[in-house]
Motif scaffolding. Structure first.
Motif, PDB file in Angstrom:
ATOM      1  N   PRO A   1       0.796  -1.231   0.000  1.00  0.00           N
ATOM      2  CA  PRO A   1       0.000   0.000   0.000  1.00  0.00           C
ATOM      3  C   PRO A   1       0.825   1.275   0.000  1.00  0.00           C
ATOM      4  N   ARG A   2       2.086   1.176   0.390  1.00  0.00           N
ATOM      5  CA  ARG A   2       2.972   2.336   0.235  1.00  0.00           C
ATOM      6  C   ARG A   2       4.380   1.861  -0.058  1.00  0.00           C
ATOM      7  N   ALA A   3       5.107   2.638  -0.834  1.00  0.00           N
ATOM      8  CA  ALA A   3       6.476   2.302  -1.223  1.00  0.00           C
ATOM      9  C   ALA A   3       7.459   2.847  -0.187  1.00  0.00           C
ATOM     10  N   SER A   4       8.652   2.217  -0.132  1.00  0.00           N
ATOM     11  CA  SER A   4       9.621   2.571   0.905  1.00  0.00           C
ATOM     12  C   SER A   4      11.040   2.587   0.352  1.00  0.00           C
ATOM     13  N   GLU A   5      11.922   3.248   1.088  1.00  0.00           N
ATOM     14  CA  GLU A   5      13.351   3.254   0.791  1.00  0.00           C
ATOM     15  C   GLU A   5      14.065   2.101   1.484  1.00  0.00           C
ATOM     16  N   THR A   6      13.520   1.674   2.620  1.00  0.00           N
ATOM     17  CA  THR A   6      14.053   0.546   3.381  1.00  0.00           C
ATOM     18  C   THR A   6      12.880  -0.324   3.803  1.00  0.00           C
ATOM     19  N   LEU A   7      13.058  -1.650   3.670  1.00  0.00           N
ATOM     20  CA  LEU A   7      11.952  -2.540   3.988  1.00  0.00           C
ATOM     21  C   LEU A   7      12.477  -3.776   4.716  1.00  0.00           C
ATOM     22  N   TYR A   8      11.756  -4.174   5.768  1.00  0.00           N
ATOM     23  CA  TYR A   8      12.030  -5.390   6.523  1.00  0.00           C
ATOM     24  C   TYR A   8      10.851  -6.342   6.334  1.00  0.00           C
ATOM     25  N   ALA A   9      11.143  -7.600   6.075  1.00  0.00           N
ATOM     26  CA  ALA A   9      10.097  -8.606   5.933  1.00  0.00           C
ATOM     27  C   ALA A   9      10.424  -9.765   6.867  1.00  0.00           C
ATOM     28  N   ARG A  10       9.498 -10.037   7.795  1.00  0.00           N
ATOM     29  CA  ARG A  10       9.666 -11.158   8.725  1.00  0.00           C
ATOM     30  C   ARG A  10       8.589 -12.200   8.454  1.00  0.00           C
ATOM     31  N   PHE A  11       9.007 -13.461   8.451  1.00  0.00           N
ATOM     32  CA  PHE A  11       8.040 -14.544   8.321  1.00  0.00           C
ATOM     33  C   PHE A  11       8.554 -15.753   9.083  1.00  0.00           C
ATOM     34  N   TYR A  12       7.631 -16.621   9.454  1.00  0.00           N
ATOM     35  CA  TYR A  12       7.981 -17.905  10.069  1.00  0.00           C
ATOM     36  C   TYR A  12       7.782 -18.993   9.024  1.00  0.00           C
ATOM     37  N   VAL A  13       8.704 -19.963   9.007  1.00  0.00           N
ATOM     38  CA  VAL A  13       8.638 -21.028   8.013  1.00  0.00           C
ATOM     39  C   VAL A  13       9.013 -22.363   8.663  1.00  0.00           C
ATOM     40  N   ARG A  14       8.341 -23.420   8.221  1.00  0.00           N
ATOM     41  CA  ARG A  14       8.678 -24.771   8.678  1.00  0.00           C
ATOM     42  C   ARG A  14       8.695 -25.705   7.480  1.00  0.00           C
ATOM     43  N   PHE A  15       9.814 -26.401   7.308  1.00  0.00           N
ATOM     44  CA  PHE A  15       9.957 -27.392   6.253  1.00  0.00           C
ATOM     45  C   PHE A  15       9.671 -28.781   6.806  1.00  0.00           C
ATOM     46  N   GLU A  16       9.207 -29.674   5.961  1.00  0.00           N
ATOM     47  CA  GLU A  16       8.957 -31.052   6.356  1.00  0.00           C
ATOM     48  C   GLU A  16      10.245 -31.705   6.873  1.00  0.00           C
ATOM     49  N   PRO A  17      10.133 -32.705   7.757  1.00  0.00           N
ATOM     50  CA  PRO A  17      11.333 -33.427   8.205  1.00  0.00           C
ATOM     51  C   PRO A  17      12.092 -34.089   7.063  1.00  0.00           C
ATOM     52  N   ASP A  18      11.387 -34.451   5.977  1.00  0.00           N
ATOM     53  CA  ASP A  18      12.060 -35.044   4.818  1.00  0.00           C
ATOM     54  C   ASP A  18      12.017 -34.100   3.618  1.00  0.00           C
ATOM     55  N   ALA A  19      12.137 -32.807   3.879  1.00  0.00           N
ATOM     56  CA  ALA A  19      12.058 -31.793   2.829  1.00  0.00           C
ATOM     57  C   ALA A  19      13.083 -32.033   1.729  1.00  0.00           C
ATOM     58  N   ASP A  20      12.674 -31.728   0.512  1.00  0.00           N
ATOM     59  CA  ASP A  20      13.567 -31.790  -0.632  1.00  0.00           C
ATOM     60  C   ASP A  20      13.994 -30.373  -0.990  1.00  0.00           C
ATOM     61  N   TYR A  21      14.734 -30.224  -2.081  1.00  0.00           N
ATOM     62  CA  TYR A  21      15.194 -28.911  -2.523  1.00  0.00           C
ATOM     63  C   TYR A  21      14.056 -28.134  -3.175  1.00  0.00           C
ATOM     64  N   ILE A  22      14.200 -26.820  -3.221  1.00  0.00           N
ATOM     65  CA  ILE A  22      13.226 -25.963  -3.903  1.00  0.00           C
ATOM     66  C   ILE A  22      13.963 -25.173  -4.994  1.00  0.00           C
ATOM     67  N   HIS A  23      13.211 -24.377  -5.752  1.00  0.00           N
ATOM     68  CA  HIS A  23      13.832 -23.559  -6.801  1.00  0.00           C
ATOM     69  C   HIS A  23      13.906 -22.096  -6.348  1.00  0.00           C
ATOM     70  N   HIS A  24      12.750 -21.488  -6.045  1.00  0.00           N
ATOM     71  CA  HIS A  24      12.738 -20.111  -5.531  1.00  0.00           C
ATOM     72  C   HIS A  24      11.785 -20.007  -4.362  1.00  0.00           C
ATOM     73  N   PHE A  25      11.933 -18.904  -3.568  1.00  0.00           N
ATOM     74  CA  PHE A  25      11.211 -18.841  -2.304  1.00  0.00           C
ATOM     75  C   PHE A  25      10.586 -17.463  -2.076  1.00  0.00           C
ATOM     76  N   VAL A  26      11.099 -16.647  -1.159  1.00  0.00           N
ATOM     77  CA  VAL A  26      10.425 -15.420  -0.728  1.00  0.00           C
ATOM     78  C   VAL A  26      11.201 -14.198  -1.213  1.00  0.00           C
ATOM     79  N   TRP A  27      10.454 -13.182  -1.707  1.00  0.00           N
ATOM     80  CA  TRP A  27      11.060 -12.016  -2.354  1.00  0.00           C
ATOM     81  C   TRP A  27      10.488 -10.699  -1.830  1.00  0.00           C
TER      82      TRP A  27
END
Length: 304
Positions: A84-110
């Protein structure tokens, strides 16, 4: 640079944090359904209504977003928003949990910026930005061609106009990470926060990047930080040696600002094969506690 408790410490459980003047976006998945997410976010990828699901996490009792990629059916899914508004500096916080038998991924969070702004992802993979049109910063697990156990090690994946050309003549994202890998845990929640600071004027190279894991500063990439050789693949941050980093000149126009956030779980067979994967047929990841702000957020604090 600050670490540990941040803005979130003033709002136990993140209750009321959305009202703080520095906060631009929050998402805790506690109310509504997938249709409600479609109304809140600018663009959603949920092929055949399968990749995205809301469910209750047994360890926290909180509602969370599950994204599943199924080989042969889809590459996962995403939530994207024009902020909703643009910024000069930005912080992004998130919580993430991968499976115990997680495999590789290609791309994630931007996070990133487009000029003019867009309401859907437009990464333009393989091409270099002009300087006044776009830039992007991804934080993602990187497999190192199978050197790191799945899902990999945290790594920045960046596009901006001063990136280097790859060996094939194209401009693929520049990877930036420490020589000692920041291995991604499996089977437990991790608090991830990353920051982009734009260069103050079009002529200066004083832009920065930073990453915090569970409230601890893991990377801070600023002018003068020691870097290894800079190639089309990016550069590493050595523990000793190297040479001073020139700094990020993310943009050549002050009209280009940070104005979008993209929560993505993108899995491809190409990335799995590149990392010598066993080609696990389904790959799931869980997200919670998203806060986007113009100051350091820090981990969510318990309600006493």
């Amino acid at each position: 640079m600050q670490e540990g408790k941040g803005l979130a410490a003033k709002f136990p459980g993140d209750k009321g944090i959305a009202k703080h003047t520095s906060v631009i976006l929050t998402e805790d998945f506690e109310s509504g359904d997938i249709a409600a997410l479609k109304a809140k976010w600018s663009d959603i990828s949920n092929k055949a209504e399968r990749p995205l699901a809301l469910e209750t996490d047994k360890s926290t009792g909180r509602r969370v977003l599950k994204i599943t990629a199924t080989l042969g059916e889809n590459n996962g899914g995403h939530l994207f928003t024009l902020l909703p508004r643009a910024s000069e500096t930005l912080y992004a916080r998130f919580y993430v949990r991968f499976e115990p038998d997680a495999d590789y991924i290609h791309h994630f969070v931007w996070m990133g910026g487009h000029n003019p702004p867009v309401r859907w992802p437009n990464p333009q993979a393989g091409s270099k930005p002009n300087g006044d049109d776009r830039f992007s910063v991804g934080i993602e697990p990187h497999g190192g061609n199978g050197r790191f156990p799945a899902p990999g090690a945290w790594n920045f994946y960046t596009y901006w106009h001063e990136m280097k050309k790859s060996a094939d003549g194209k401009f693929w994202g520049a990877g930036i990470g420490p020589t000692t890998p920041l291995l991604v845990p499996k089977g437990r929640w991790q608090c991830v926060e990353f920051m982009t600071k734009l260069n103050s004027t079009p002529e200066k190279s004083d832009g920065e990047l930073a990453l915090w894991l569970d409230g601890k500063l893991a990377m801070h990439i600023a002018p003068g930080v020691r870097r290894g050789p800079w190639t089309g693949l990016g550069f590493t941050l050595p523990e000793t040696g190297g040479e001073p980093f020139e700094g990020f000149r993310w943009r050549t126009s002050n009209a280009l600002k940070l104005n979008n956030f993209w929560l993505e779980h993108y899995v491809t067979e190409e990335a799995l094969r590149r990392n010598k994967s066993r080609l696990k047929p389904t790959n799931s990841v869980w997200f919670d506690g998203i806060v986007i702000a113009t100051e350091y957020i820090g981990p969510r604090q318990a309600i006493l």
